[in-house]
Design an enzyme around this catalytic site. Structure first.
Site, PDB file in Angstrom:
ATOM      1  N   ASN A 103       0.808  -1.288  -0.136  1.00 41.32           N
ATOM      2  CA  ASN A 103      -0.243   0.186  -0.158  1.00 41.32           C
ATOM      3  C   ASN A 103       0.990   1.054   0.135  1.00 41.32           C
ATOM      4  OD1 ASN A 103      -1.504   1.914   2.530  1.00 41.32           O
ATOM      5  ND2 ASN A 103      -2.215   1.869   0.372  1.00 41.32           N
ATOM      6  N   HIS A 264      -7.324   6.934  -0.276  1.00 40.70           N
ATOM      7  CA  HIS A 264      -5.888   6.036  -0.628  1.00 40.70           C
ATOM      8  C   HIS A 264      -5.728   4.969   0.174  1.00 40.70           C
ATOM      9  CE1 HIS A 264      -1.627   6.339  -1.464  1.00 40.70           C
ATOM     10  NE2 HIS A 264      -1.424   6.279  -0.195  1.00 40.70           N
TER      11      HIS A 264
END
Length: 291
Positions: A103, A264
């Site tokens: 990530n 995000h």
């Protein structure tokens, strides 16, 4: 939150301690967290570990600069340093290969490891990864907020809450106070404040460092055969969603899934979808991005 029993260990990689937690059995899957203040592997993937551990051996490290791992990081080539640390962790665990899930900052580290050592990576999952077109435009508002956290009057809980609830997620109320408190306490450790792991390159080598950190300028990317699933929130305010189609068009064996009303932190906001997509993609007979 994670309810599976975790084995927690610290190993020495290149002379530096790397902490990791592990659970489950099967093919190894390494989860690499993002680079926001106070980040850690377990907090980043708290909604995913249980589901993935039903099918895989899940390994969740704290990357250099974060959590219970070393606070030393080579700022001249941060993605290269992170990749070397994770490769060293695989060595210490006796794992010739593993699936990598990354990530943001962790996505850049995973992709750099695949570029440097493609024989060590089975499949890649990249969620809003860093290092995608980073030298081609000014930083986003989210990245500017992240990079300024330790500047000015220094870190504060309010600055962290603003960053997380305004820039990391689409719906700020989805992040509980407890998570912000946990990350804030981690972000103000003296060693971290004195040497923040994620910061703007500076000094005479700054331009060279920036170019190193833009992985789309790496000629190896177009030749990388690793099956890759790219996940990106359409409303990402940290790393531009345009990076998704960019990777899709550059990588030979990539699939792209973009989701609406998602920022995000896709693995947090769309945890059920993330767990389903990733579990299917990592199966040997997956129809997604097969080479």
């Amino acid at each position: 939150m994670t309810s599976t029993e975790l084995a927690e260990r610290t190993v020495v990689v290149n002379g530096q301690p790397i902490f990791y937690a592990a659970t489950g059995s099967g093919r190894p899957v390494v989860l690499l967290h993002g680079g926001g203040p106070g980040a850690s592997g377990l907090s980043n993937y708290s909604r995913n570990i249980d589901a993935l551990a039903q099918r895989f051996r899940v390994i969740v490290p704290d990357m250099p600069g974060y959590g219970r791992s070393t606070k030393t990081l080579d700022q001249s080539d941060p993605f290269g340093h992170l990749a070397a640390a994770i490769r060293g962790l695989l060595d210490e665990l006796g794992l010739p290969t593993a699936h990598l899930i990354g990530n943001s900052y962790g996505g850049a580290a995973a992709l750099r490891l695949a570029l440097d050592s493609p024989n060590r990576v089975d499949k890649l999952v990249l969620m809003g990864p860093g290092g995608i077109g980073t030298t081609r435009a000014l930083p986003t508002a989210g990245l500017t907020s992240l990079l300024s956290y330790y500047g000015g009057e220094g870190p504060s809980r309010q600055k962290l809450a603003t960053f997380i609830r305004t820039y990391l997620v689409y719906e700020g109320d989805s992040v509980p106070d407890e998570l912000i408190d946990l990350r804030y306490e981690a972000s103000i450790e003296p060693e971290v404040v004195a040497n923040p792991p994620l910061r703007r390159p500076s000094g005479p080598q700054a331009l060279r460092t920036l170019w190193r950190m833009d992985l789309t300028r790496d000629a190896r990317l177009k030749r990388l055969q690793t099956p890759t699933l790219v996940l990106w929130g359409r409303d990402d305010k940290v790393n531009r969603p345009a990076g998704g189609p960019m990777l899709l068009n550059m990588m030979p064996n990539a699939e792209l899934v973009m989701t609406s009303h998602t920022g995000h932190w896709l693995q947090w906001e769309r945890a059920e979808l993330f767990n389903q997509l990733v579990s299917e993609f990592l199966q040997p007979d997956s129809r997604l991005a097969h080479a």
